[in-house]
Design a protein around this motif. Structure first.
Motif, PDB file in Angstrom:
ATOM      1  N   ALA A   8       0.968  -1.176   0.160  1.00 16.29           N
ATOM      2  CA  ALA A   8       0.113   0.211   0.088  1.00 16.29           C
ATOM      3  C   ALA A   8       0.729   1.554   0.249  1.00 16.29           C
ATOM      4  N   LEU A   9       1.759   1.392   0.657  1.00 19.68           N
ATOM      5  CA  LEU A   9       3.013   2.466   0.339  1.00 19.68           C
ATOM      6  C   LEU A   9       3.816   2.433  -0.854  1.00 19.68           C
ATOM      7  N   MET A  10       3.784   1.914  -1.072  1.00 23.94           N
ATOM      8  CA  MET A  10       4.620   1.257  -2.718  1.00 23.94           C
ATOM      9  C   MET A  10       3.330   2.810  -3.254  1.00 23.94           C
ATOM     10  N   LEU A  11       1.811   2.064  -2.818  1.00 25.40           N
ATOM     11  CA  LEU A  11       1.222   2.459  -4.162  1.00 25.40           C
ATOM     12  C   LEU A  11       1.023   3.394  -4.084  1.00 25.40           C
ATOM     13  N   MET A  12       0.758   4.464  -2.655  1.00 26.77           N
ATOM     14  CA  MET A  12       0.649   5.028  -2.156  1.00 26.77           C
ATOM     15  C   MET A  12       1.778   6.503  -2.833  1.00 26.77           C
ATOM     16  N   GLY A  13       2.668   6.307  -3.286  1.00 23.27           N
ATOM     17  CA  GLY A  13       3.988   7.047  -3.525  1.00 23.27           C
ATOM     18  C   GLY A  13       3.826   6.936  -4.907  1.00 23.27           C
ATOM     19  N   LEU A  14       3.580   6.216  -5.699  1.00 24.71           N
ATOM     20  CA  LEU A  14       2.926   6.667  -6.807  1.00 24.71           C
ATOM     21  C   LEU A  14       1.827   7.237  -6.999  1.00 24.71           C
ATOM     22  N   VAL A  15       1.169   7.556  -6.131  1.00 27.05           N
ATOM     23  CA  VAL A  15       0.262   8.014  -6.315  1.00 27.05           C
ATOM     24  C   VAL A  15       0.056   9.469  -5.719  1.00 27.05           C
ATOM     25  N   VAL A  16       0.802   9.416  -5.038  1.00 31.68           N
ATOM     26  CA  VAL A  16       1.147  11.299  -4.582  1.00 31.68           C
ATOM     27  C   VAL A  16       2.281  12.043  -5.525  1.00 31.68           C
ATOM     28  N   ALA A  17       3.303  10.909  -6.093  1.00 35.00           N
ATOM     29  CA  ALA A  17       3.733  11.285  -7.821  1.00 35.00           C
ATOM     30  C   ALA A  17       3.019  11.528  -8.622  1.00 35.00           C
ATOM     31  N   CYS A  18       1.847  11.345  -8.812  1.00 38.20           N
ATOM     32  CA  CYS A  18       1.516  11.250 -10.015  1.00 38.20           C
ATOM     33  C   CYS A  18       0.588  12.736  -9.876  1.00 38.20           C
ATOM     34  N   ARG A  19      -0.063  12.721  -8.943  1.00 36.04           N
ATOM     35  CA  ARG A  19      -0.889  14.234  -8.939  1.00 36.04           C
ATOM     36  C   ARG A  19       0.505  15.267  -8.610  1.00 36.04           C
ATOM     37  N   TRP A  20       1.380  15.287  -8.697  1.00 36.22           N
ATOM     38  CA  TRP A  20       2.445  16.468  -7.914  1.00 36.22           C
ATOM     39  C   TRP A  20       1.952  17.557  -8.940  1.00 36.22           C
ATOM     40  N   PRO A  21       2.544  16.933 -10.291  1.00 37.38           N
ATOM     41  CA  PRO A  21       2.466  17.998 -10.962  1.00 37.38           C
ATOM     42  C   PRO A  21       0.956  19.078 -11.649  1.00 37.38           C
ATOM     43  N   VAL A  22       0.264  18.628 -10.854  1.00 37.21           N
ATOM     44  CA  VAL A  22      -1.683  19.184 -11.073  1.00 37.21           C
ATOM     45  C   VAL A  22      -0.576  20.675 -10.250  1.00 37.21           C
ATOM     46  N   GLY A  23      -0.397  20.952  -9.112  1.00 35.47           N
ATOM     47  CA  GLY A  23      -0.749  22.223  -8.599  1.00 35.47           C
ATOM     48  C   GLY A  23       0.470  22.842  -9.413  1.00 35.47           C
ATOM     49  N   LEU A  24       1.617  22.927 -10.160  1.00 31.47           N
ATOM     50  CA  LEU A  24       1.892  23.624 -10.906  1.00 31.47           C
ATOM     51  C   LEU A  24       1.014  24.269 -11.903  1.00 31.47           C
ATOM     52  N   TYR A  25       0.196  23.527 -12.665  1.00 32.52           N
ATOM     53  CA  TYR A  25      -0.887  23.737 -13.985  1.00 32.52           C
ATOM     54  C   TYR A  25      -2.001  24.427 -13.671  1.00 32.52           C
ATOM     55  N   MET A  26      -2.747  23.899 -12.243  1.00 37.17           N
ATOM     56  CA  MET A  26      -3.616  24.464 -11.511  1.00 37.17           C
ATOM     57  C   MET A  26      -3.649  26.227 -11.477  1.00 37.17           C
ATOM     58  N   GLY A  27      -1.917  26.325 -10.940  1.00 41.17           N
ATOM     59  CA  GLY A  27      -1.595  27.856 -10.810  1.00 41.17           C
ATOM     60  C   GLY A  27      -1.120  28.339 -11.791  1.00 41.17           C
ATOM     61  N   ALA A  28      -1.026  28.038 -12.926  1.00 40.45           N
ATOM     62  CA  ALA A  28      -0.979  28.179 -14.483  1.00 40.45           C
ATOM     63  C   ALA A  28      -2.448  29.095 -14.500  1.00 40.45           C
ATOM     64  N   LEU A  29      -3.163  28.132 -14.672  1.00 42.05           N
ATOM     65  CA  LEU A  29      -4.813  28.746 -14.861  1.00 42.05           C
ATOM     66  C   LEU A  29      -5.233  29.918 -14.382  1.00 42.05           C
ATOM     67  N   MET A  30      -4.994  29.539 -13.116  1.00 39.71           N
ATOM     68  CA  MET A  30      -5.294  30.576 -11.897  1.00 39.71           C
ATOM     69  C   MET A  30      -4.624  31.842 -11.744  1.00 39.71           C
ATOM     70  N   GLY A  31      -3.172  31.840 -12.802  1.00 46.87           N
ATOM     71  CA  GLY A  31      -2.898  33.101 -13.094  1.00 46.87           C
ATOM     72  C   GLY A  31      -3.155  34.002 -13.757  1.00 46.87           C
ATOM     73  N   MET A  32      -4.293  33.074 -15.192  1.00 48.22           N
ATOM     74  CA  MET A  32      -4.730  33.707 -16.577  1.00 48.22           C
ATOM     75  C   MET A  32      -6.446  33.593 -15.707  1.00 48.22           C
ATOM     76  N   GLN A  33      -6.794  33.396 -15.249  1.00 48.99           N
ATOM     77  CA  GLN A  33      -8.426  34.050 -14.286  1.00 48.99           C
ATOM     78  C   GLN A  33      -9.170  32.749 -14.708  1.00 48.99           C
ATOM     79  N   LYS A  34      -8.076  31.254 -15.178  1.00 48.45           N
ATOM     80  CA  LYS A  34      -9.384  30.533 -15.538  1.00 48.45           C
ATOM     81  C   LYS A  34      -9.636  30.033 -14.060  1.00 48.45           C
ATOM     82  N   ILE A  35     -10.350  30.321 -13.154  1.00 53.26           N
ATOM     83  CA  ILE A  35     -10.696  29.617 -11.678  1.00 53.26           C
ATOM     84  C   ILE A  35     -11.665  29.179 -11.932  1.00 53.26           C
ATOM     85  N   ALA A  36     -13.158  29.019 -12.786  1.00 57.38           N
ATOM     86  CA  ALA A  36     -14.121  28.238 -13.046  1.00 57.38           C
ATOM     87  C   ALA A  36     -14.117  27.361 -13.858  1.00 57.38           C
ATOM     88  N   LEU A  37     -13.014  26.925 -14.783  1.00 55.20           N
ATOM     89  CA  LEU A  37     -12.574  26.176 -14.978  1.00 55.20           C
ATOM     90  C   LEU A  37     -11.797  25.286 -14.235  1.00 55.20           C
TER      91      LEU A  37
END
Length: 503
Positions: free
Chosen positions: A124-153
């Motif tokens: 479970a812990l090994m799979l947990m590491g995979l989940v965290v890694a997969c979600r890790w870059p999401v914050g970057l792209y969400m930050g870009a969208l919010m910077g463009m005022q695409k909050i609804a999107l």
């Protein structure tokens, strides 16, 4: 995109995520059991702690994209996004390798499982590491969208991903495999699809990558100072919010840690109110500081606090008083509700006091005072460690929750004193006594009436109904004895809640 629409979209997304998170917990407990749920809690803590590696880069892309959008020249923002996404994807690879390598040691020497085999916990812990890694870059792209005022999107995408990961996990557990490994395999699958999709959307909105887009160290150097400044408060804040869970995952059995995380999720429902509150008051305070309207700032600070706490305190206290009934109706497990009620009640009290400090924190940031929250967080971390260890070792999960409540009492007193030594000097005592303790006293009196009603042993639905009535009574009394709040309520009725001035 209007401010009102963006705010509404963000609020609805947060509300949906919170309600969905609460709804799936009883099903997770049903299919997986309390120990496996403790692993899900450990996963949430791990994911939050690893945000330390962000180093303020997500808010940096938000700021830089916003600046580029206002000028109409997106070239530098494209370079920055391309540079940072390389950093983020490399970090994701390091995360998964690191967690997989450490999984046997964590399962064998850190987590204390009684019912789950160590091999299951390790997988479970090994799979947990995979989940965290997969979600890790999401914050970057969400930050870009919010910077463009695409909050609804971005809010729509986030809500869709949350729905798929939560509802899909229930379907997997109900019809495919009732194992913690199956749960994390599903989460990893959704995580990688989520990251790839939000990447595609971010680049589509920003404009396609050009042949000149490449990794540029000079681009990182331009934003490093701002990123480092933003990360300081965030790092100490994450440590403060997550350190108790890290320590308790070692000190408590996995079963007791599961109860503690159940309390965390329950009290986390208060953030449905707290997060939109901060998002509303911070920019308003910043604007008043910028324009030099200090009298209006002080009025917003005082009236906004009392109005908000007239709602927050009664809700938190009634949830605490009727915690056993609330947990039973939620989980349909009487024994779990009985054994977790005290832990939940204490954690609710701590979280409500933590919510009070959203106002001083917003005031600090409005003045650009990052040093103050850093000092306060450092003091609290120093106090938290020995206090949590002692109370948890003496009283188990209830001790850990009691430590959280005591820590936030200290935060309220120390944070208020330090804040008002510098900002809105002389307002601290009046704010604490009149705008914080007055609504708290009224809510506590209503809570006492709720505790008396419990002696008659009504059905859980009736007791929760009594609690809702007492919330309304407490709110009404606080408003009626506060002339400024009465004026605010009249303003709300005449203009609608969006147009109200104090908040």
């Amino acid at each position: 995109m209007s401010l009102k629409r963006n705010f509404s979209a963000g609020l609805l997304s947060s509300l949906w995520a919170a309600l969905l998170g609460l709804a799936v917990v009883p099903l997770y407990l049903k299919y997986l059991g309390i120990e496996a749920y403790g692993l899900i809690g450990f996963f949430a803590t791990t994911q939050a702690l690893l945000q330390l590696l962000d180093l303020g880069l997500s808010p940096t892309i938000n700021r830089e994209v916003a600046r580029a959008s206002s000028s109409g020249d997106m070239h530098e923002a494209q370079d920055l996004l391309h540079t940072l996404e390389i950093v983020f994807w490399v970090t994701a690879a390091v995360i998964v390798i690191g967690i997989v390598a450490l999984s046997p040691a964590i399962s064998g020497h850190w987590l204390q499982s009684k019912g789950l085999p160590q091999e299951t916990v390790t997988h479970a812990l090994m799979l947990m590491g995979l989940v965290v890694a997969c979600r890790w870059p999401v914050g970057l792209y969400m930050g870009a969208l919010m910077g463009m005022q695409k909050i609804a999107l971005s809010s729509t995408i986030s809500a869709a991903a949350t729905t798929l990961s939560s509802i899909g996990a229930i379907v997997i557990l109900a019809f495919v495999s009732q194992t913690i490994e199956a749960f994390f395999i599903w989460q990893a699958s959704i995580g990688i699809l989520y990251a790839l999709f939000v990447r595609w959307v971010a680049w589509r909105e920003m404009g396609p990558e050009t042949d000149t887009s490449q990794f540029r160290m000079a681009t990182l150097k331009k934003v490093w100072r701002f990123s480092a400044g933003m990360s300081g408060v965030a790092i100490t804040g994450i440590i403060l919010m997550q350190l108790d869970k890290v320590m308790l995952s070692r000190l408590l059995s996995l079963e007791d840690f599961g109860r503690y995380m159940l309390a965390v999720v329950t009290a986390g429902s208060l953030y449905i109110l707290l997060t939109p509150l901060f998002n509303a008051i911070y920019p308003r305070m910043a604007a008043l500081v910028s324009s030099g309207e200090i009298e209006k700032l002080a009025d917003l600070y005082k009236t906004g606090t009392r109005l908000f706490l007239a709602v927050l305190f009664p809700i938190a206290i009634m949830m605490a008083v009727f915690s056993e009934d609330l947990l039973y109706l939620w989980t349909q497990d009487r024994e779990l509700a009985r054994s977790s009620a005290l832990v939940v009640s204490l954690f609710l009290m701590g979280t409500s006091l933590n919510g009070v400090m959203h106002f001083p924190y917003a005031l600090q940031l409005a003045y650009g005072e990052t040093r103050l929250p850093l000092i306060i967080n450092a003091i609290l971390i120093i106090i938290m460690v020995p206090m949590t260890i002692y109370l948890a070792m003496s009283y188990g999960a209830a001790g850990g929750a009691g430590s959280w409540a005591l820590l936030n009492c200290i935060y309220l007193l120390v944070g208020t004193w330090l804040t008002h030594r510098t900002l809105l000097k002389g307002a601290g005592t009046k704010w604490l006594l009149g705008d914080v303790l007055l609504p708290l006293f009224i809510a506590v009196m209503a809570g006492g009436a709720g505790a008396l009603a419990q002696k008659y042993e009504f059905q859980p639905y009736i007791e929760l109904g009594i609690g809702m009535v007492l919330i309304g009574i407490s709110f009404t009394i606080t408003v009626m004895i506060s002339p400024r709040l009465r004026a605010t309520m009249r303003n709300m009725r005449s203009k609608g809640i969006v147009g109200v001035n104090p908040i």
